[in-house]
Design a protein around this motif. Sequence first.
Motif, PDB file in Angstrom:
ATOM      1  N   LEU B 374       6.248  -7.106  -4.030  1.00 28.33           N
ATOM      2  CA  LEU B 374       7.674  -6.828  -4.246  1.00 28.33           C
ATOM      3  C   LEU B 374       8.261  -7.715  -5.346  1.00 28.33           C
ATOM      4  CD1 LEU B 374      10.035  -5.131  -2.982  1.00 28.33           C
ATOM      5  CD2 LEU B 374      10.635  -7.207  -1.777  1.00 28.33           C
ATOM      6  N   GLY B 375       8.888  -7.069  -6.303  1.00 27.18           N
ATOM      7  CA  GLY B 375       9.535  -7.818  -7.376  1.00 27.18           C
ATOM      8  C   GLY B 375       8.608  -8.085  -8.549  1.00 27.18           C
ATOM      9  N   HIS B 376       7.294  -7.911  -8.325  1.00 24.45           N
ATOM     10  CA  HIS B 376       6.350  -8.176  -9.407  1.00 24.45           C
ATOM     11  C   HIS B 376       5.325  -7.057  -9.476  1.00 24.45           C
ATOM     12  CE1 HIS B 376       8.032 -12.197  -9.791  1.00 24.45           C
ATOM     13  NE2 HIS B 376       8.088 -12.195  -8.477  1.00 24.45           N
ATOM     14  N   VAL B 377       5.796  -5.857  -9.238  1.00 25.45           N
ATOM     15  CA  VAL B 377       4.871  -4.729  -9.097  1.00 25.45           C
ATOM     16  C   VAL B 377       4.199  -4.390 -10.421  1.00 25.45           C
ATOM     17  CG1 VAL B 377       6.630  -2.952  -9.473  1.00 25.45           C
ATOM     18  CG2 VAL B 377       4.645  -2.419  -8.089  1.00 25.45           C
ATOM     19  N   ASN B 382      -0.911  -7.867  -9.296  1.00 23.50           N
ATOM     20  CA  ASN B 382      -0.520  -6.762  -8.420  1.00 23.50           C
ATOM     21  C   ASN B 382      -0.815  -5.388  -8.999  1.00 23.50           C
ATOM     22  OD1 ASN B 382       0.520  -8.680  -6.720  1.00 23.50           O
ATOM     23  ND2 ASN B 382       2.541  -8.616  -7.656  1.00 23.50           N
ATOM     24  N   ALA B 383      -0.926  -5.313 -10.315  1.00 19.04           N
ATOM     25  CA  ALA B 383      -1.083  -4.001 -10.918  1.00 19.04           C
ATOM     26  C   ALA B 383      -2.072  -4.065 -12.066  1.00 19.04           C
ATOM     27  CB  ALA B 383       0.268  -3.497 -11.434  1.00 19.04           C
ATOM     28  N   LYS B 384      -2.777  -2.956 -12.234  1.00 22.20           N
ATOM     29  CA  LYS B 384      -3.611  -2.781 -13.422  1.00 22.20           C
ATOM     30  C   LYS B 384      -3.061  -1.553 -14.104  1.00 22.20           C
ATOM     31  CE  LYS B 384      -7.994  -4.692 -11.814  1.00 22.20           C
ATOM     32  NZ  LYS B 384      -9.138  -4.317 -10.974  1.00 22.20           N
ATOM     33  N   GLY B 385      -2.284  -1.758 -15.131  1.00 25.50           N
ATOM     34  CA  GLY B 385      -1.671  -0.616 -15.785  1.00 25.50           C
ATOM     35  C   GLY B 385      -0.739   0.111 -14.842  1.00 25.50           C
ATOM     36  N   PHE B 386      -0.970   1.392 -14.719  1.00 22.46           N
ATOM     37  CA  PHE B 386      -0.124   2.245 -13.909  1.00 22.46           C
ATOM     38  C   PHE B 386      -0.428   2.079 -12.418  1.00 22.46           C
ATOM     39  CE2 PHE B 386       0.566   6.529 -12.069  1.00 22.46           C
ATOM     40  CZ  PHE B 386       1.922   6.627 -12.294  1.00 22.46           C
ATOM     41  N   TRP B 387      -1.636   1.586 -12.128  1.00 20.21           N
ATOM     42  CA  TRP B 387      -2.116   1.545 -10.739  1.00 20.21           C
ATOM     43  C   TRP B 387      -1.829   0.206 -10.092  1.00 20.21           C
ATOM     44  CZ3 TRP B 387      -3.540   6.198  -9.124  1.00 20.21           C
ATOM     45  CH2 TRP B 387      -3.934   7.130 -10.088  1.00 20.21           C
ATOM     46  N   LEU B 388      -1.665   0.269  -8.774  1.00 18.95           N
ATOM     47  CA  LEU B 388      -1.569  -0.968  -8.015  1.00 18.95           C
ATOM     48  C   LEU B 388      -2.951  -1.584  -7.905  1.00 18.95           C
ATOM     49  CD1 LEU B 388       0.623  -0.102  -4.897  1.00 18.95           C
ATOM     50  CD2 LEU B 388       1.321  -1.332  -6.935  1.00 18.95           C
ATOM     51  N   ASP B 389      -3.010  -2.903  -7.937  1.00 20.37           N
ATOM     52  CA  ASP B 389      -4.272  -3.584  -7.688  1.00 20.37           C
ATOM     53  C   ASP B 389      -4.183  -4.200  -6.293  1.00 20.37           C
ATOM     54  OD1 ASP B 389      -6.529  -5.050  -7.575  1.00 20.37           O
ATOM     55  OD2 ASP B 389      -6.150  -6.239  -9.389  1.00 20.37           O
ATOM     56  N   ILE B 390      -4.542  -3.389  -5.304  1.00 26.58           N
ATOM     57  CA  ILE B 390      -4.323  -3.833  -3.931  1.00 26.58           C
ATOM     58  C   ILE B 390      -5.217  -5.012  -3.580  1.00 26.58           C
ATOM     59  CG2 ILE B 390      -4.589  -3.099  -1.530  1.00 26.58           C
ATOM     60  CD1 ILE B 390      -3.372  -0.444  -2.362  1.00 26.58           C
ATOM     61  N   LYS B 391      -6.482  -4.946  -4.020  1.00 30.94           N
ATOM     62  CA  LYS B 391      -7.404  -6.057  -3.733  1.00 30.94           C
ATOM     63  C   LYS B 391      -6.874  -7.352  -4.343  1.00 30.94           C
ATOM     64  CE  LYS B 391     -11.546  -4.395  -2.046  1.00 30.94           C
ATOM     65  NZ  LYS B 391     -11.773  -3.013  -2.510  1.00 30.94           N
ATOM     66  N   GLY B 392      -6.429  -7.241  -5.598  1.00 31.83           N
ATOM     67  CA  GLY B 392      -5.915  -8.419  -6.293  1.00 31.83           C
ATOM     68  C   GLY B 392      -4.704  -8.990  -5.581  1.00 31.83           C
ATOM     69  N   ALA B 393      -3.803  -8.103  -5.159  1.00 33.26           N
ATOM     70  CA  ALA B 393      -2.588  -8.555  -4.479  1.00 33.26           C
ATOM     71  C   ALA B 393      -2.936  -9.214  -3.157  1.00 33.26           C
ATOM     72  CB  ALA B 393      -1.635  -7.379  -4.261  1.00 33.26           C
ATOM     73  N   GLN B 394      -3.886  -8.636  -2.447  1.00 33.40           N
ATOM     74  CA  GLN B 394      -4.254  -9.205  -1.151  1.00 33.40           C
ATOM     75  C   GLN B 394      -4.895 -10.577  -1.318  1.00 33.40           C
ATOM     76  OE1 GLN B 394      -6.554  -5.934   0.400  1.00 33.40           O
ATOM     77  NE2 GLN B 394      -4.845  -5.223   1.661  1.00 33.40           N
ATOM     78  N   ALA B 395      -5.788 -10.675  -2.311  1.00 34.65           N
ATOM     79  CA  ALA B 395      -6.449 -11.968  -2.533  1.00 34.65           C
ATOM     80  C   ALA B 395      -5.402 -13.014  -2.890  1.00 34.65           C
ATOM     81  CB  ALA B 395      -7.478 -11.831  -3.654  1.00 34.65           C
ATOM     82  N   ASP B 396      -4.444 -12.625  -3.712  1.00 36.27           N
ATOM     83  CA  ASP B 396      -3.434 -13.590  -4.120  1.00 36.27           C
ATOM     84  C   ASP B 396      -2.492 -13.939  -2.976  1.00 36.27           C
ATOM     85  OD1 ASP B 396      -2.729 -15.053  -6.564  1.00 36.27           O
ATOM     86  OD2 ASP B 396      -0.745 -14.202  -6.178  1.00 36.27           O
TER      87      ASP B 396
END
Lengths: 373, 542
Positions: B374-377, B382-396
């Motif tokens: 949230l706020g940094h989507v 959190n994101a790779k281009g247009f797509w969310l990077d869910i793994k990255g967000a979770q790890a962070d």
Amino acid sequence: MKKFDKERLLLALAGPVIALVLAIALTSIVLLASNRNPFEPYALMLQQLPYSDIQVLIINQAAMYYIAAIAVALGFRMNLFNIGVDGQYRLAAVMTAVVGANVGLPAFLQIPMLLLVAMLTGAFWAGIAGVLKVTRGVSEVVSTIMLNAIATSVIGYVTLSDVWGVQVGNNMTTGVMKKSGWFPGINLGSDVGEIYGMVFVAIALGIGYWIVLNRTRFGFDLRATGASESAAAASGVDAKRMVLVSMLISGAVSGLAGLPLLLGDSHTYSLDFPAGLGFTAIGIALLGRNNPGGIAFAALLWAFLDKASPALDYATPVAYEKEIATIMQGLIVFSVVISYEAVRQWGLRRQQRQVGAELAAAAAQNTKKEVAA
Amino acid sequence: MVANHDIHLSVRRGTVHALVGENGAGKSTLMKILYGMQKPDEGTIAVDGEQVSFSSPADAIARGIGMVHQHFMLADNLTVLENVVLGSEKLYGIGGNARKKIKEISDRYGLGIRPDALVEDLGVADRQRVEILKVLFRGAKTLILDEPTAVLVPQEVDALFDNLRELKSEGLSVIFISHKLGEVLSVADDITVIRRGTTVGTVIPSETTPRQLAELMVGSELPTPETAESTVTDQAVVTVKNLTVYAAGASLGELGAQPETATAGSAGATARGDVLDEATAPGAAKRVLDDVSFTIHAGEVMGIAGVEGNGQTELIDALIGTRHADSGAIEFLGEDITGWQTRKRRESGVGYIPEDRHRQGLLLESPLWENRILGHVTEKPNAKGFWLDIKGAQADTRRIVEEFDVRTPGIDVTAASLSGGNQQKLIVGREMSHNPKFLIAAHPTRGVDVGAQAQIWDRIREARREGLAVLLISADLDELIGLSDTLRVIFDGRLVADADPATITPEELGSAMTGAASGHLEHVDTAPEGNEGAAGPEDEAR
């Protein structure tokens, strides 16, 4: 933390299951109150299920429900109540029928063009409500309901015989569409029927819906707006743009809702083209929890009740009114609202307690370690 | 109930009993049990020596226990009378009888409540008194007040304490929950400390100091908000010039403004009252921010003191971009960002700790890792281009949980299941993870326990050393004085005074906040050091 995932699944299932059980129980009470056998109608309807012609009818009907419900769900996910799906899909269907009857391109161009016409018409009609909300703050509930009524009048005008209407017997139609615009389906023989090709478009839409919502930045913004408008605004979501964009997308999707029938079977828009799909879809989206899998299940259930209930009228030795299915559908919507809210609150409380418990346990262990050291 | 274990608490009649403890220590759970919102798994509760068991708040009320929640539960568009009788119409009816009863209670305890005033016209302190009256109206003999001072300014706190003394002199008992140890010491007759879900001791105020109390509470060394050496540079990060914002009503069709004006809480209340007054005067719309100018440099913390509702919310909104300036300019690192959207501002390095974390900082029913997005989507991880990077967000998220000591069993639990302090740590962790150049910190430690408070202060100080510019808005004057390099006072939408945090006292600041003083505030050494018995609420634990 697989445990919480499993728990969320359980909670997600608990809502619909409780709602269905409640709705069935209430329907039985209605049956009892009218001195009928409280269980036999269910059995009679279920007996319809093995017939393949009924199955085809259910699947085809469910595809239309599904598309319309996805359109509704898109709005729901950001707290936007697109009540106007009904007007949007009917207007889109009539425009598509008119274009399909008057423009004849080769099939590989004609079908995409017709889909585009339907989506643009739906998006345009929903977009009016979107623009009104963004610029004038008009509630989309009010404006879409009014647009439904206007759509009915527009359709009445379009089907006048001196506009694009063609009279066929007692029926006003828009003329038969060019063959190249007929969406090919899977023909299972004359006694079984044909599965519309648009069924697969509906499935693709469901998958697309899930991917967009859960895997894209846009989807996250949309869900965030739905979960908390204030938090989304603070996070940088442009609320106005979001309202407009999601209204347009919702309208575009609902524009497709009438097409399974139009392109797969009727090939013309006539006075007996089904209306009210958009309202049914609201209940289906609710029951399906705005989740593409859940909506598929709900759409199939609804279509089953629709298509299996006529058999009640002809049941022997005792005939039942097929309106029992309608009562049941109403009661499902009713119980869905109650059970979902109850399950949601219960789930939140339960998780708070669990988190508290786990933290306390961890803290207790830490102190023990400290003592041991 | 594992959130609480081995709790021992006994409240004497006619006393104020304070309950202090870190957030997540179990105070709220305990209160919920006392008020019948939750059932204990073990142990007993006795009222007047008689063992009781509550299965709902109604049972608790029947036993004379009433609760005043931290977040007020009043209907804005109803009058005080209507709010008070709502739900207990059977007691005194809804007409003259009830009005008489309300007046009687109000006079008896010196609450000064007008039964026919509209709640939306009342300020925060008045609303709180209405809440207290609601509880008394229902016949409560024991009142539970959950962090009642969190939303009040020093003067209002004093008035509240007078009310409380009035209550106890009439034989009522008050359970008072607070983080502010100075307040607790000044008003309570007994103090019970809770740590990690269990009572660690009950003390008498006259035999203890704030420091001892705080150490009991945290069980370790104590934090102070003092910043050691100045790190202010001469590089301007944020420059605000003649910023003016009119009241929301002035610009029509403001979609974004709708939820803001609907704030049930504190900030909107007084502002709206002012708007009403203004409306009677013909002419210009009310300026909620009037010609505000300031510059914050890299490595500088600028604190803004002020009574809530004097333009702080609008200033924050204008800086983060959820509300646009009617005139004036905002420059950020030399660029004019006045017309920028919120997202662009955030992407370019503006961090934001919102004043109301539930409404603006979190998606309460979403898992922690979605809250991290949230706020940094649009930003990494959190994101790779247009797509969310869910793994990255979770790890962070796991990293943030680890580094910022967010106490949670995992990152898949909903934000709502964390305690306030841990929610705030998650927000601070999220904002700090994107290396902001400018941080808007609104009440960064409100409702946060001493331990988490120290961690949050440390983080802000650390980032400040590395050149972060911070705008600090807080109701906690000690926090403001301790953390800021420069101080400004906001009153009625204008920056009316400035002060040197090294010399100013909370009392002097407090008087400027009411508009009594302006210009540059000089500390005057008149009174000998304020070590007298009457420790004001400003005396924070350190």
